[in-house]
Design an enzyme around this catalytic site. Sequence first.
Site, short mmCIF file in Angstrom:
data_model
loop_
_atom_site.label_atom_id
_atom_site.label_comp_id
_atom_site.label_asym_id
_atom_site.label_seq_id
_atom_site.Cartn_x
_atom_site.Cartn_y
_atom_site.Cartn_z
N GLU A 68 -0.97 -1.06 10.31
CA GLU A 68 -0.42 -2.40 10.49
C GLU A 68 0.59 -2.26 11.62
OE1 GLU A 68 1.09 -6.07 7.70
OE2 GLU A 68 2.10 -4.17 7.51
N ASP B 127 -8.37 -6.48 -12.42
CA ASP B 127 -8.12 -5.06 -12.69
C ASP B 127 -9.29 -4.20 -12.22
OD1 ASP B 127 -10.07 -5.43 -14.80
OD2 ASP B 127 -8.45 -6.37 -15.96
N ASP C 27 -4.44 1.17 0.56
CA ASP C 27 -3.25 0.65 1.21
C ASP C 27 -2.11 1.63 0.91
OD1 ASP C 27 -1.64 -1.36 2.47
OD2 ASP C 27 -2.94 -2.88 1.55
N ASP D 3 -6.27 -10.78 -19.71
CA ASP D 3 -4.82 -10.98 -19.57
C ASP D 3 -4.47 -11.80 -18.33
OD1 ASP D 3 -5.25 -9.21 -17.53
OD2 ASP D 3 -3.76 -7.73 -18.16
N HIS E 265 -4.57 -10.71 2.71
CA HIS E 265 -3.66 -11.12 1.64
C HIS E 265 -2.33 -11.68 2.16
CE1 HIS E 265 -2.34 -7.28 2.96
NE2 HIS E 265 -1.21 -7.43 2.29
N ASP E 266 -2.07 -11.55 3.44
CA ASP E 266 -0.84 -12.10 4.03
C ASP E 266 -1.09 -13.40 4.77
OD1 ASP E 266 0.73 -9.97 3.16
OD2 ASP E 266 0.24 -8.77 4.92
N ASN F 215 -10.10 -7.92 -19.11
CA ASN F 215 -9.59 -7.93 -20.49
C ASN F 215 -8.85 -9.21 -20.89
OD1 ASN F 215 -7.39 -7.59 -18.91
ND2 ASN F 215 -6.53 -5.85 -20.04
N ASP G 129 0.77 0.44 5.72
CA ASP G 129 1.50 -0.83 5.63
C ASP G 129 2.84 -0.75 6.36
OD1 ASP G 129 1.95 -3.45 4.00
OD2 ASP G 129 3.74 -2.25 3.59
C1 GLC Z 1 2.89 -5.64 4.59
C2 GLC Z 1 1.97 -6.19 3.54
C3 GLC Z 1 2.62 -7.36 2.86
C4 GLC Z 1 3.92 -6.89 2.25
C5 GLC Z 1 4.81 -6.21 3.28
C6 GLC Z 1 5.89 -5.43 2.62
O1 GLC Z 1 3.08 -6.51 5.62
O2 GLC Z 1 0.73 -6.53 4.09
O3 GLC Z 1 1.80 -7.93 1.89
O4 GLC Z 1 4.59 -7.97 1.69
O5 GLC Z 1 4.10 -5.28 4.06
O6 GLC Z 1 5.37 -4.26 2.04
CA CA Z 2 -6.75 -7.64 -16.61
#
Ligand code: GLC
Ligand code: CA
Length: 592
Positions: A290, A65, A134, A61, A364-365, A59, A236
């Site tokens: 994790e 999404d 997650d 922004d 993503h980390d 959209n 997580d």
């Molecule tokens: C996990 C996630 C990370 C987040 C952290 C706190 O390690 O992968 O992205 O910042 O937990 O929730």
């Molecule tokens: Ca969006």
Amino acid sequence: MRQTFFLTLLAGAFTVLSCESTPRKAEEKQTQTAIVPDAKWWKEAVVYQIYPRSFKDSNGDGVGDLKGIISKLDYVKSLGIDMVWLNPVYSSPNKDNGYDISDYQNIMKEFGTMEDFDIMLKGFHDRNIKVFMDMVLNHCSEEHEWFKSARSSRESPFYNYFHWWPAEKGKPPYRFSIFDEKGDAWEYNKATNSYYLHYFADAQPDLNWENPQLRQEIYKMMRYWLDKGVDGFRLDAIAFCSKDTIFPPLPKEYDGNWPLYYASGPHLHDYMQEMHREVFSKKEIATVAEAMGDVERVMKFVDPERKELNMAYYFEAIDFGYLPKEYKMPDPKGYDFVAWKKIYAKWTDAFAQKGWGTMYLANHDQPRMLTRWGNDSPEFRDVSSKMLTTFILSMRGTPCYYYGDEIGMDNIKFDKVEEYNDIELLTNYAQVKAKGGDLKRFLEGMKISSRDNGRTPMQWDTTLNAGFSTGKPWLKVNPNYVTVNVANQENDPNSILNYFRKMVQLRKKEPALIYGDWKLVDSDNPSVFAYTRELNGKKLLVLLNFKAVNATVNMAGLDLSQAKVLMSNLITPSSVSVSIALKPYEAMILAL
Ligand code: GLC
Ligand code: CA
């Protein structure tokens, strides 16, 4: 040490849980060959991780999404993958991009609605792709109703959903917080005249798992998602959920090693077993934890006899090559490749005995794998991307592949702190600054290791903002999108993208790549990661040159006389002879 702690935390335990109940369609299909007695669909699956914020904006922004993901379902299907790991999509004020949840049973406004979620889930299921969510259970957001009530009064029914230290007892004992500028995990709250605990940002109060009522609320919420049809969970930071609530002073040996001292609290595994009974055993699902720590600690999550989780990811290999006692600061001397291979050997051998692991080089980390473990120079980006893809998809353990790596996206390497968004980086920058540290050196290091490098928008095509969004993206698009994008690679049979697709198919065709024994070859070779995979008499040899130099491999004991090349990242692979000479970043899989 503290850096290792957090890194460890990030990759933690990723477990997929399964119960022995009614097998689902996908399981029947994927394990029909019954190659090994403990065959499971989640061992055979290739996971593709989608960071919704950065995948596709529908959209304008500037924020990815769910409708955006829906528009790319066919693309995801075209990759050949089996399961999607979705980063958090729940309501969140986004202090830590969705890892601070304010409502576990609602969708983040920026991402869409529950209806969008249902359509997306059905879209994946219609394409025979599973989805796991997650689950952030160590902490929630300060904007969660539970915390808003708890912080208003000690009489609140939710007060005991959190950890408090009453101010009349004086200052709380020191605890470290990874996302706090002062590094202090206790935050004073005036209305209750007490301090609450937050191992992460002060906007992420830790939940009190000692409270059985809280645990029941969590299990109920998890069952809500299962009833919707999700296929599993990534738990997580779960290793932190149990605490010694006396909060004794930290011992001398602590030395900043917070993962070691704060993780694996006294009741962690009681809770995991309870969760198994209350949630996981209700349905055939995948669970990934994790998990931090050494083999012994991680194994506890996934030892099938314990009935906890079914897959874990570990951090020792991904955290390798950083300077001690500094925040993700790459060692200018590089990393000890031989030692790194031996870490993989240790963990792979451990999971061969018990449990099941995962294989990843990015998420993503993490920064982009091409920059961190390959070579993002124009000369080698293509070949080294393909080499890393070969690695991920030929190892033992469920491969978790990160969006964008299939087209060779690399680190954006921001010059200025203002360009970053990530709370981890901003906190650490502020700390270096407060100590009068070398900010220039810090920012140089972060070009290699910071998390935002792995969060830039997906590069779809050459149109505005790489086709990610028609508005201003929440995080800058890597300017190399004009050449590095999906559209460019779709029709090129030799593209990184099509190599990934071929490699996924090869893994599916060769059960030895999934279940086969794994054995390191020429372990002290300074450039080449070589190993065999062997199942029921079929032996494959994987050769991966991790360096920008020509290299040879010592094949002692291996018979190459019948060797056939199954996969190569070069148009003309090196010839197979007694001693194979590999070109820079060359990757090959041979059937012996
Ligand atoms: C996990 C996630 C990370 C987040 C952290 C706190 O390690 O992968 O992205 O910042 O937990 O929730
Ligand atoms: Ca969006």
